[in-house]
Enzyme design. Structure first.
Site, PDB file in Angstrom:
ATOM      1  N   PHE A 111      36.495  24.857  25.179  1.00  0.00           N
ATOM      2  CA  PHE A 111      36.612  25.471  23.861  1.00  0.00           C
ATOM      3  C   PHE A 111      35.631  26.629  23.723  1.00  0.00           C
ATOM      4  O   PHE A 111      34.455  26.501  24.034  1.00  0.00           O
ATOM      5  CB  PHE A 111      36.325  24.401  22.808  1.00  0.00           C
ATOM      6  CG  PHE A 111      36.649  24.776  21.407  1.00  0.00           C
ATOM      7  CD1 PHE A 111      37.959  25.059  21.024  1.00  0.00           C
ATOM      8  CD2 PHE A 111      35.657  24.814  20.434  1.00  0.00           C
ATOM      9  CE1 PHE A 111      38.273  25.373  19.706  1.00  0.00           C
ATOM     10  CE2 PHE A 111      35.954  25.130  19.110  1.00  0.00           C
ATOM     11  CZ  PHE A 111      37.266  25.407  18.753  1.00  0.00           C
ATOM     12  N   SER A 179      35.395  20.278  29.510  1.00  0.00           N
ATOM     13  CA  SER A 179      35.472  20.031  28.073  1.00  0.00           C
ATOM     14  C   SER A 179      36.933  19.955  27.625  1.00  0.00           C
ATOM     15  O   SER A 179      37.678  19.089  28.080  1.00  0.00           O
ATOM     16  CB  SER A 179      34.683  21.107  27.328  1.00  0.00           C
ATOM     17  OG  SER A 179      34.509  20.775  25.976  1.00  0.00           O
ATOM     18  N   MET A 180      37.389  20.849  26.753  1.00  0.00           N
ATOM     19  CA  MET A 180      38.807  20.845  26.395  1.00  0.00           C
ATOM     20  C   MET A 180      39.673  21.187  27.609  1.00  0.00           C
ATOM     21  O   MET A 180      40.826  20.769  27.678  1.00  0.00           O
ATOM     22  CB  MET A 180      39.087  21.799  25.238  1.00  0.00           C
ATOM     23  CG  MET A 180      38.688  21.247  23.888  1.00  0.00           C
ATOM     24  SD  MET A 180      39.448  22.199  22.563  1.00  0.00           S
ATOM     25  CE  MET A 180      38.732  21.378  21.134  1.00  0.00           C
ATOM     26  N   TRP A 204      36.982  16.463  26.907  1.00  0.00           N
ATOM     27  CA  TRP A 204      37.157  16.198  25.478  1.00  0.00           C
ATOM     28  C   TRP A 204      38.644  16.153  25.177  1.00  0.00           C
ATOM     29  O   TRP A 204      39.397  17.026  25.611  1.00  0.00           O
ATOM     30  CB  TRP A 204      36.505  17.315  24.661  1.00  0.00           C
ATOM     31  CG  TRP A 204      36.462  17.090  23.173  1.00  0.00           C
ATOM     32  CD1 TRP A 204      35.396  16.650  22.439  1.00  0.00           C
ATOM     33  CD2 TRP A 204      37.527  17.326  22.234  1.00  0.00           C
ATOM     34  NE1 TRP A 204      35.735  16.580  21.105  1.00  0.00           N
ATOM     35  CE2 TRP A 204      37.041  16.993  20.944  1.00  0.00           C
ATOM     36  CE3 TRP A 204      38.840  17.779  22.351  1.00  0.00           C
ATOM     37  CZ2 TRP A 204      37.814  17.095  19.794  1.00  0.00           C
ATOM     38  CZ3 TRP A 204      39.626  17.882  21.203  1.00  0.00           C
ATOM     39  CH2 TRP A 204      39.111  17.545  19.940  1.00  0.00           C
ATOM     40  N   ASP A 225      25.585  13.818  26.955  1.00  0.00           N
ATOM     41  CA  ASP A 225      26.623  14.618  26.300  1.00  0.00           C
ATOM     42  C   ASP A 225      26.736  14.199  24.825  1.00  0.00           C
ATOM     43  O   ASP A 225      27.101  13.061  24.522  1.00  0.00           O
ATOM     44  CB  ASP A 225      27.961  14.412  27.016  1.00  0.00           C
ATOM     45  CG  ASP A 225      29.014  15.423  26.611  1.00  0.00           C
ATOM     46  OD1 ASP A 225      28.930  15.959  25.491  1.00  0.00           O
ATOM     47  OD2 ASP A 225      29.927  15.664  27.430  1.00  0.00           O
ATOM     48  N   HIS A 257      26.614  18.133  28.097  1.00  0.00           N
ATOM     49  CA  HIS A 257      27.998  18.572  28.072  1.00  0.00           C
ATOM     50  C   HIS A 257      28.191  19.854  28.870  1.00  0.00           C
ATOM     51  O   HIS A 257      29.258  20.088  29.441  1.00  0.00           O
ATOM     52  CB  HIS A 257      28.416  18.809  26.614  1.00  0.00           C
ATOM     53  CG  HIS A 257      29.855  19.149  26.444  1.00  0.00           C
ATOM     54  ND1 HIS A 257      30.870  18.237  26.665  1.00  0.00           N
ATOM     55  CD2 HIS A 257      30.478  20.309  26.067  1.00  0.00           C
ATOM     56  CE1 HIS A 257      32.038  18.812  26.436  1.00  0.00           C
ATOM     57  NE2 HIS A 257      31.837  20.070  26.072  1.00  0.00           N
TER      58      HIS A 257
END
Length: 310
Positions: A111, A179-180, A204, A225, A257
């Site tokens: 993201f 992440s995303m 995520w 994280d 993270h």
């Protein structure tokens, strides 16, 4: 080099001196034996004959931890207007074509991030014998399901239309993401079961269960994280993968993270081993995955199935 048994036997054989003719015949036989011996040494071993996808020399702990592998790497930029379905990116690939085709991996950012956040993985993985495509997404705000679709669009571009398509074995593909982008990695694996490997990095996603994923999946979490805490993201993602799927959970020690955004030896060595083992079916790398790695200064925890199914 092992001694040539024919010439060794001839050297030890008692008896009268050979005639000129006999010497010439013996010399010719020795030359043939030497050529055969060299040919044997210069070709892959019995295991490589069983697995035509092996690339590069036999691995060692130091070779998978190294900043660069055995292959020189070239790169090419892919502009956003030149593609559809994703935002362009950078392709890293082994410069030489002497070893034939390679497996390929698409890597997606998280993201608000761009491909530059994972650029270190491009040459590091490519130098071990992969074509690697670090991509930009259509917008930096795209959600995991969109990122997953974009990763598949990037794989299709890479294997069908890119300038390096002839260097790639289109049946040996994988996905990675942060992440995303890590959530998108799971989405891509769910949508395309033919993928050989998936590696979500501190992933995520609002979807917490992944019983549909059959692609061998290594999930990398971080103990510190606070954006995608392992208790609500990486761990349930891992635990809901089917037991029949080759799977592993690597939790980094003293990490955050954003640890995947900078060069990291632990992420690299286990990513290389996972991609080699499952994209290339190269069991020479099994030694780094099974038995399961133990907790260390860089590993908080490692779970997985051993031996692997595939």
């Amino acid at each position: 080099m092992h001694p040539n048994p024919h010439t060794e036997a001839a050297r030890r054989a008692p008896g009268r001196p050979a005639s000129a003719t006999r010497r010439r015949l013996a010399g010719a036989a020795a030359a043939i034996a030497a050529v055969v011996g060299l040919g044997t040494l210069g070709t892959p071993g019995a295991h490589a004959a069983d697995n035509p996808y092996e690339r590069g020399p036999a691995p060692t702990e130091s070779s998978i931890e190294a900043l660069r592998g055995p292959y020189a790497v070239s790169e090419t930029m892919v502009s956003s207007p030149a593609v559809t379905g994703f935002g362009g990116g950078t392709v890293y690939y082994p410069t030489s074509t002497a070893d034939g085709t390679f497996g390929a991996v698409v890597i997606a950012p998280g993201f608000t991030a761009t491909q530059s956040s994972l650029a270190w993985l491009g040459p590091r993985l490519a130098s071990q014998g992969f074509v690697v495509f670090t991509i930009d997404t259509l917008t930096t705000l795209d959600q995991p399901d969109s990122r997953g679709r974009q990763m598949l669009a990037a794989l299709d571009y890479l294997t069908q239309r890119s300038s390096v398509r002839n260097r790639i074995d289109g049946s040996r593909l994988g996905v990675m993401g942060h992440s995303m982008g890590g959530g998108g990695t799971l989405e891509a694996a769910k949508s395309r079961p033919s993928l050989k490997a998936a590696i979500p990095l501190t992933p995520w996603n609002t979807d917490k269960t992944w019983p549909e994923v059959t692609t061998p999946t290594l999930i990398v979490g971080a103990d510190g994280d606070t954006i995608a805490p392992v208790l609500t993201h990486a761990e349930p993602f891992y635990s809901t993968l089917p037991s029949g799927t080759d799977r592993a959970y690597l939790e980094l020690n003293n990490a955050t993270h954003f640890t995947p955004n900078t060069s990291n030896t632990t992420i690299a060595k286990y990513s290389i081993s996972w991609l080699k083992r499952f994209i290339d079916d190269d069991t020479r790398y099994e030694q780094f995955l099974c038995p399961l790695p133990r907790p260390s200064l860089t590993i908080e925890e490692y779970r997985g199935n051993c031996p692997h199914h595939s």
